[in-house]
Design a protein around this motif. Structure first.
Motif: not given
Ligand code: RUG
Length: 831
Positions: A370, A372, A442, A445, A448
């Motif tokens: 992931y 962000n 989070v 995954s 991150v």
């Protein structure tokens, strides 16, 4: 290909003829496509027909590589990166594909020999605006780099019928027009009506016993919609690899249609069809409150469900059993928008493919990663539990179950820390219960990452501190990058040619670190002269373009000072405006002063529901109107707002900028990528220590970067101490007079109230600390003006900026993802 190693011209000719890349073959292909696909002959063809024929001719040349890639990837059972993104902003394809095929010159000559205007053909292509800004464009840059680096990959997203709105400016205000980009057809996509998956919504779940007597869950949906694949080939630069951008279009499910028809409910069936198609109808603009956007949640589930089902199909077609799913695929979640994929994969593995929880979870949490892209609390997605339950009842059960397992682990790890458990929960319990999509991403995954060093640090120490305490190894940084093919070669052919000539090769296009070769020439006066000519030519082009669209005439000798990005208070276009007003007041006070002429150029869209951002656009245009028409100013400063900033129009801006405005409040811009695009094209940056600015400054050298303002740490300290913007207003006479001038009605035909919401917010709240950074910004802008007077020095800085931008290629970013996160290898396709 390096110039030094070019094969003999005769070989090249023969090879090009064989592969359809020769001029003759291109001309023949073009005329055939005009005839057989467009059904036109030369004399009656419209500019659009000519573009379509050129696009099909180019696509034909990509298809062979595409099929070869698909075959090879299948045979090799290649590990594949699936990049899930609700947004892709690829920009017009034709010019980019010609560059990547290496046939720009041949195509230009072919067009010329056919008596066609090549530039006009390129300009005819519509922008596929399937994204809001940086996030969608990043996805497109990554697709280009994945292909160029020969990494098997599929970009999965939504084929929105209407992309981001077209922006026009009327009476200084932004007006949104719908973007019907598919109206004239899209020659790049291939519909795959047989790649179609059912997507379920609503209804309820029930327990039943399977044939082995095990208790199982069944989802009985209230609605089924089909997702149909539309594929666009993404060709790498100078390689045989073509990857896939697979976008899903929503259609009514045939089974449901039949049901309605069979009971004689014709209108009901038609209604169901219309409702189904709504799902991929329109892209949601960001920066707007999420509340109640049921359709957006439906969109998110729609595309992730289709994509995961497609991956499972591919798994069965290539490798076989699902146990090795996480070896065959890695799924990158571009922000939280696709994070429902975590629950959907769990559901499919358990409910459709008979796996138990532990096996399904083992696969799921090994396959997902992931990224962000924001720390702004208002941009972090949450969905109300009641809406979630109504649309996705089975997924809510799965989210609860993931949460139960997860919080048990947290409780064991942090004994007695129930506060932490509450903060980390996938469900927010304060007020209306909501599902926290970032927490889901989070937890589901194995990796991150943030998108710039500073941002990734803040992710670990603020937003996901609890998670980082728990799983320190899960967190990474991959600083963003942009593709030099689009943002240098396509956007700025003059500069690209000059760089290749100076470096003696065009290797830098695939290995951007090679731009360092320019450094040896940074003092060379011959290069300075040509560098300057290239910049002036781009400025003239932009000036002509802007004159045509806005009526404002810019002086190419002036500093082109550009801020182009989404309009948002955190990006602080209003800080830029306060400087413009300062320059204006100075000129009014002493009209004969020796000020360096400046053209202030803005571009960017405001979310339709974001009033303050729209008011900023109005103020930019209002200030422009007064300044540009003030005879005392005599053109010394000019202000212009470029309407409809997008990938296509941005290509006019990057080459022409002298100064790039990257002035967000430190800690708010996750990375920024416009900062990279400008710098690669020789603009110097005025910026804060925010996002990727920090690393750009490290790379180009602090002496070649105009830094101002508080650091992220200083910002949080000021916030902790209590920030009182009105103190700045009261203490700084110039600041006060700039704000007062806005309130005086000068820019609003005497209306003293029009801009009050903006100025009141600055003086009373100022959430992005414009006033705190004002003084430092003005002082820094004065340095910029002084520096610009020394042309030689400025040009040297500009050359060094370009020379040191190697790090900001998306190729470097993708290499880092491949090595540290995805663990994928290149699979070269022979040309
Ligand atoms: O605002 C960020 C940019 O700083 C960043 O460069 C870009 C790509 O990583 O993503 C932007 N962004 C963040 N777009 N949407 C979001 C939040 O959903």
């Amino acid at each position: 290909m390096s110039m030094a190693q070019s094969p003999e011209p005769l070989d090249v000719d023969r090879e090009r003829t064989r592969t359809g890349m020769s001029k003759t073959a291109l001309k023949q292909g073009f005329l055939d496509n005009l005839f057989y696909i467009q059904g036109r002959f030369r004399e009656v063809a419209t500019p659009h027909d000519l573009y379509m024929a050129a696009a099909y001719t180019t696509r034909d040349r990509i298809l062979e590589r595409w099929i070869k890639s698909a075959q090879r990837y299948k045979t090799n059972q290649s590990r594949t990166v699936c990049y899930l993104s609700a947004e892709f902003l690829p920009g017009p394809h034709l010019a980019n594909n010609l560059v990547n095929l290496g046939i720009v010159e041949t195509a230009t000559e072919a067009a010329h020999e056919l008596g066609l205007d090549f530039d006009a053909i390129i300009a005819e292509e519509a922008e596929p605006g399937l994204g809001n800004g940086g996030l969608g464009r990043l996805a497109a840059c990554f697709m280009d780099s994945l292909s160029t680096l020969q990494i098997p990959s599929i970009g999965y997203g939504i084929r929105y019928e209407f992309g981001i709105f077209d922006q026009t400016i009327e009476d200084g205000w932004q007006v949104e027009k719908s973007d019907n980009w598919l109206r004239n057809g899209n020659p790049w996509e291939i519909p795959r009506p047989k790649i179609r998956f059912p997507v379920l919504y609503g209804g309820y779940t029930e327990q039943y016993r399977d044939h082995d007597g095990r208790s199982r869950t069944r989802w009985v949906p209230a609605q089924i919609i089909d997702g149909v694949a539309y594929d666009t080939p993404i060709l790498g630069y100078g390689v045989g690899n073509v990857n896939l951008l697979r976008l899903w279009k929503a259609e009514a499910s045939e089974s449901f249609d039949f049901q309605a028809f069979n009971v004689g409910d014709y209108y009901g069936a038609v209604h169901a069809k219309i409702e189904a198609e709504t799902i991929s109808k329109v892209l949601y603009p960001n920066d707007e409150p999420e509340a109640g956007k049921e359709l957006r949640l439906k969109q998110q589930f729609f595309f992730v469900s289709c994509s995961i089902q497609d991956m499972i199909r591919l798994q069965f077609n290539t490798v076989g059993p699902l146990d090795s799913f996480a070896e065959k695929f890695v799924i990158q979640l571009n922000d939280t928008h696709p994070s429902l994929a975590i629950a959907e994969l769990m559901r499919l593995l358990m409910d459709e493919h008979d796996m138990d929880w532990d096996r399904a979870w083992d696969i799921t949490h090994r396959v997902f990663c992931y990224t962000n892209h924001t720390l702004l609390p208002e941009a972090l997605e949450t969905w109300s539990v009641s809406l979630f339950e109504r649309l996705l009842p089975r997924h809510l059960e799965i989210v609860y179950e993931i949460n139960r397992h997860f919080l048990d682990e947290v409780r064991v790890h942090f004994l007695g820390d129930e506060d932490r458990v509450r903060r980390m929960s996938l469900i927010a319990e304060d007020g209306e219960r909501r599902v926290r999509m970032a927490n889901l991403a989070v937890v589901g995954s194995r990796a991150v990452n943030g998108v710039a060093a500073l941002h990734s640090e803040l992710v670990k120490t603020t937003l996901f501190k609890d998670f980082h305490d728990f799983w320190p190894d899960r967190f990474h940084n991959v600083t963003n990058g942009v593709t030099p093919r689009r943002f240098m070669v396509v956007a700025n052919p003059r500069l690209s040619r000059l760089i290749s000539e100076t470096c003696g090769s065009d290797d830098w296009i695939r290995d951007l670190d090679r731009l360092r070769d320019l450094e040896a020439h940074a003092m060379d006066s011959g290069l300075h002269e040509r560098w300057h000519e290239v910049k002036i030519a781009a400025k003239r082009d932009l000036a002509a373009w802007l004159k045509h669209r806005t009526g404002v005439l810019l002086d190419p000798e002036a500093i082109f000072d550009v801020q182009a990005k989404r309009i948002h208070e955190y990006k602080r276009q209003h800080l830029n405006l306060l400087h413009i007003i300062r320059c204006y007041q100075r000129l009014k006070q002493s009209p004969n002063q020796d000020m360096v002429p400046r053209a202030f150029i803005f571009g960017g869209k405001a979310a339709p529901g974001y009033f303050m951002a729209k008011l900023i656009i109005k103020l930019i245009n209002a200030v422009a109107e007064v300044i540009n028409n003030d005879p005392q100013i005599n053109g010394f400063i000019r202000v212009v707002f470029m309407p409809d900033f997008n990938v296509k129009n941005g290509q006019h801006l990057y080459p022409a900028a002298n100064l790039s405005e990257q002035i967000s409040l430190a800690g708010k811009e996750a990375s920024g990528t416009g900062n990279m695009k400008f710098s690669m094209n020789g603009a110097l940056t005025i910026g804060t220590l925010d996002g990727a600015n920090v690393e750009i400054r490290e790379e180009v050298g602090k002496e070649n970067f105009f830094l101002f303002g508080m650091s992220a740490e200083e910002v949080s300290q000021r916030q902790r101490e209590g920030y009182h913007p009105w103190e700045h207003y009261a203490k700084d006479a110039e600041l006060k007079s700039d704000i007062d001038l806005i309130n005086s009605g000068l820019f609003s035909h005497g209306d003293t109230q029009l801009f009050r919401p903006l100025t009141d917010r600055l003086v009373n709240q100022d959430p992005f600390m414009v006033l705190a950074d004002y003084r430092a910004y003005i002082a820094c802008q004065d340095h910029v003006a002084e520096a610009y007077r020394d042309h030689r020095h400025w040009t040297r800085m500009s050359i060094l900026n370009v020379a040191r931008m190697g790090k900001f290629s998306s190729d470097r970013a993708i290499r880092e993802y491949a090595e540290h996160i995805w663990r994928t290898e290149p699979h070269p396709i022979d040309l």
